[in-house]
Design a protein around this motif. Structure first.
Motif, PDB file in Angstrom:
ATOM      1  N   ARG A  38      -4.050  49.116   5.872  1.00 22.00           N
ATOM      2  CA  ARG A  38      -4.019  48.216   4.731  1.00 22.00           C
ATOM      3  C   ARG A  38      -2.930  47.170   4.980  1.00 22.00           C
ATOM      4  O   ARG A  38      -2.102  47.338   5.878  1.00 22.00           O
ATOM      5  N   PRO A  39      -2.927  46.071   4.209  1.00 26.96           N
ATOM      6  CA  PRO A  39      -1.947  45.006   4.467  1.00 26.96           C
ATOM      7  C   PRO A  39      -0.511  45.522   4.539  1.00 26.96           C
ATOM      8  O   PRO A  39      -0.099  46.373   3.750  1.00 26.96           O
ATOM      9  N   TYR A  40       0.235  44.984   5.504  1.00 28.85           N
ATOM     10  CA  TYR A  40       1.619  45.415   5.705  1.00 28.85           C
ATOM     11  C   TYR A  40       2.500  44.221   6.031  1.00 28.85           C
ATOM     12  O   TYR A  40       2.015  43.137   6.367  1.00 28.85           O
ATOM     13  N   ASP A  41       3.799  44.443   5.934  1.00 26.64           N
ATOM     14  CA  ASP A  41       4.790  43.393   6.153  1.00 26.64           C
ATOM     15  C   ASP A  41       5.084  43.270   7.646  1.00 26.64           C
ATOM     16  O   ASP A  41       5.471  44.258   8.288  1.00 26.64           O
ATOM     17  N   ARG A  42       4.923  42.080   8.212  1.00 23.88           N
ATOM     18  CA  ARG A  42       5.086  41.919   9.652  1.00 23.88           C
ATOM     19  C   ARG A  42       6.527  41.657  10.122  1.00 23.88           C
ATOM     20  O   ARG A  42       6.887  42.057  11.229  1.00 23.88           O
ATOM     21  N   PRO A  43       7.373  40.961   9.351  1.00 25.03           N
ATOM     22  CA  PRO A  43       8.726  40.698   9.867  1.00 25.03           C
ATOM     23  C   PRO A  43       9.485  41.924  10.366  1.00 25.03           C
ATOM     24  O   PRO A  43      10.218  41.825  11.363  1.00 25.03           O
ATOM     25  N   PRO A  44       9.339  43.109   9.750  1.00 19.46           N
ATOM     26  CA  PRO A  44      10.078  44.269  10.274  1.00 19.46           C
ATOM     27  C   PRO A  44       9.639  44.739  11.655  1.00 19.46           C
ATOM     28  O   PRO A  44      10.353  45.533  12.287  1.00 19.46           O
ATOM     29  N   LEU A  45       8.479  44.283  12.139  1.00 23.31           N
ATOM     30  CA  LEU A  45       7.972  44.796  13.411  1.00 23.31           C
ATOM     31  C   LEU A  45       8.942  44.544  14.552  1.00 23.31           C
ATOM     32  O   LEU A  45       9.102  45.395  15.442  1.00 23.31           O
ATOM     33  N   SER A  46       9.595  43.396  14.559  1.00 22.76           N
ATOM     34  CA  SER A  46      10.512  43.051  15.648  1.00 22.76           C
ATOM     35  C   SER A  46      11.952  43.453  15.340  1.00 22.76           C
ATOM     36  O   SER A  46      12.821  43.283  16.191  1.00 22.76           O
ATOM     37  N   LYS A  47      12.163  44.000  14.145  1.00 27.58           N
ATOM     38  CA  LYS A  47      13.532  44.337  13.735  1.00 27.58           C
ATOM     39  C   LYS A  47      13.606  45.793  13.284  1.00 27.58           C
ATOM     40  O   LYS A  47      13.780  46.684  14.107  1.00 27.58           O
ATOM     41  N   GLN A  48      13.464  46.067  11.973  1.00 26.85           N
ATOM     42  CA  GLN A  48      13.695  47.411  11.452  1.00 26.85           C
ATOM     43  C   GLN A  48      12.737  48.460  12.009  1.00 26.85           C
ATOM     44  O   GLN A  48      13.144  49.579  12.311  1.00 26.85           O
ATOM     45  N   LEU A  49      11.451  48.112  12.121  1.00 24.39           N
ATOM     46  CA  LEU A  49      10.493  49.087  12.628  1.00 24.39           C
ATOM     47  C   LEU A  49      10.776  49.406  14.091  1.00 24.39           C
ATOM     48  O   LEU A  49      10.787  50.574  14.499  1.00 24.39           O
ATOM     49  N   LEU A  50      11.042  48.373  14.887  1.00 28.14           N
ATOM     50  CA  LEU A  50      11.364  48.580  16.290  1.00 28.14           C
ATOM     51  C   LEU A  50      12.671  49.348  16.450  1.00 28.14           C
ATOM     52  O   LEU A  50      12.798  50.195  17.339  1.00 28.14           O
ATOM     53  N   ALA A  51      13.612  49.088  15.559  1.00 30.51           N
ATOM     54  CA  ALA A  51      14.913  49.755  15.628  1.00 30.51           C
ATOM     55  C   ALA A  51      14.858  51.192  15.133  1.00 30.51           C
ATOM     56  O   ALA A  51      15.781  51.977  15.384  1.00 30.51           O
ATOM     57  N   GLY A  52      13.806  51.551  14.386  1.00 35.38           N
ATOM     58  CA  GLY A  52      13.691  52.899  13.861  1.00 35.38           C
ATOM     59  C   GLY A  52      14.321  53.091  12.502  1.00 35.38           C
ATOM     60  O   GLY A  52      14.372  54.218  11.999  1.00 35.38           O
ATOM     61  N   SER A  53      14.772  52.014  11.867  1.00 36.41           N
ATOM     62  CA  SER A  53      15.378  52.134  10.539  1.00 36.41           C
ATOM     63  C   SER A  53      14.346  52.013   9.425  1.00 36.41           C
ATOM     64  O   SER A  53      14.677  52.124   8.245  1.00 36.41           O
ATOM     65  N   MET A  54      13.095  51.779   9.789  1.00 33.45           N
ATOM     66  CA  MET A  54      11.994  51.696   8.833  1.00 33.45           C
ATOM     67  C   MET A  54      10.779  52.360   9.455  1.00 33.45           C
ATOM     68  O   MET A  54      10.550  52.252  10.665  1.00 33.45           O
TER      69      MET A  54
END
Length: 392
Positions: A38-54
């Motif tokens: 389902r729709p998701y927020d893309r800005p965290p992909l290169s930051k929080q998601l990649l870092a493991g904080s999200m």
């Protein structure tokens, strides 16, 4: 209208569905997306998601059951028949519409004739982010081809994860070129202080491989960089191949719209977000702006205008804004920087660090960029909004 179809499951598609219900539309809303998520927020992909904080789940937009959206996910749209008012999907299903919203966004631009080696990645989707994160360890030798926002954000995130060898290559003389040379030079310093190596004003001539995976990146100036992971951050291309033959007018692949977000030559088709080109009052021509805030705001305007009578439609005119987190620096911009011809540093504290740069077109203030100066950018945004209102 009895059924509105939204093609595209990103931020713009999500906001469009919300806006339709908020505007009182009581008919069917069908959202078609090529991803299974389902729709998701893309800005965290290169930051929080990649870092493991999200987590991936935390990036998902929450949609109330009251929105009553029919989700058709994992099915790409492959064609549009405007005469019959149907969208055809990859499995052959035809989805009829009375009103159509195009929010298909863009995809990561690929490298032409990429060698068949393991170790190449792009970063545009949740699945991309998961695959890239799994491929990288502290001992990885990572080369990022492209020093735009994604390339720079990923470089900063990788260094924060302890990846020791991170190099960035770009044909431009400084990173994030739209922000100008003054910001670009300071961005180089920021990254080099954190251990990232830049190879600028040069291009990639080829890739080396060993044992079925990439082992190096060859540069046009004769240098070769060792690499076992390569991120291709080459910008994006609009997802509009499915519109070929539909009769819709495209501009550099983006759907050409009027100031109301209505696709030119139509009355019941609108577009929003990264896939739409429209006449911004300060640009002097239709433009496409790939900013998160543009997708959010444009989708709401497009949805409202789709429901409105032609004479009651609102123009979409806004001050573009952007932000990027790199190390301890929060970069923010306001204004149409793409038309600027001059950038001036008006305030700087190298210890904080903080920075304020103004962007001009001739003598006209057209935008601003700041490092760690949130109140300042809010002031510029308000001033630019007033200036924009006066120009309309």
């Amino acid at each position: 209208m009895e059924q509105i179809v939204i093609v595209g499951g990103g931020l713009a598609g999500h906001r469009a569905a919300e806006a339709l219900r908020k505007a009182g539309f009581g008919g069917a809303v069908v959202l078609v997306g090529d991803e299974t998520h389902r729709p998701y927020d893309r800005p965290p992909l290169s930051k929080q998601l990649l870092a493991g904080s999200m987590t991936a789940d935390e990036t998902l937009y929450r949609v109330s059951a009251d929105a009553n959206v029919t989700w058709t996910l994992g099915q790409a749209a492959v064609s549009l028949d405007r005469d019959r008012q149907v969208v055809r999907l990859a499995d052959g299903t035809e989805v009829p519409y009375d009103g159509l919203m195009i929010t298909t966004g863009r995809r990561a631009r690929s490298w032409p004739e990429l060698p068949e080696l393991e170790g190449f990645h792009v970063l545009r989707s949740l699945d991309d982010a998961a695959g890239f994160r799994e491929a990288v360890s502290s001992t990885s030798r990572v080369v990022i081809v492209g020093a735009g926002f994604i390339g720079c954000e990923v470089a900063a995130t990788l260094r924060g994860l302890g990846v020791t060898e991170v190099a960035v290559v770009d044909i431009a003389p400084f990173p994030m070129p739209v922000l100008g040379a003054e910001v670009g030079k300071r961005a180089i310093t920021l990254h080099e202080q954190n251990g990232v190596r830049f190879f600028l004003s040069t291009s990639v001539s080829g890739f080396a491989g060993q044992g079925g995976r990439v082992s190096g990146v060859d540069l046009a100036d004769g240098r070769s960089l060792p690499a076992d992971v390569v991120l291709l951050a080459l910008g994006s291309a609009p997802n509009t191949e499915w519109l070929e033959g539909s009769g819709l007018e495209l501009l550099d692949g983006a759907v050409l719209c009027d100031e109301h977000c209505v696709a030119v030559g139509t009355s019941n088709i609108v577009a929003a977000g990264d896939v739409a080109a429209w006449p911004h009052p300060q640009a002097g021509r239709p433009i496409c702006i790939e900013h998160w805030a543009i997708a959010r705001d444009m989708a709401a305007t497009a949805a409202t205008n789709l429901l409105a009578d032609p004479g009651g439609r609102a123009s979409f005119a806004t001050v573009p804004t952007f932000w990027s987190d790199q190390y301890s620096v929060k970069m923010k911009s306001a204004g149409l920087l793409a038309v600027a011809d001059r950038f001036e540093v008006v305030e700087e504290d190298t210890e904080k660090p903080s920075l304020v740069v103004e962007a001009f077109r001739g003598q006209e203030l057209i935008g601003a960029i700041v490092f760690n100066k949130n109140k300042a950018i809010i002031g510029y945004q308000r001033a630019l909004a007033g200036q924009l209102a006066g120009a309309r």
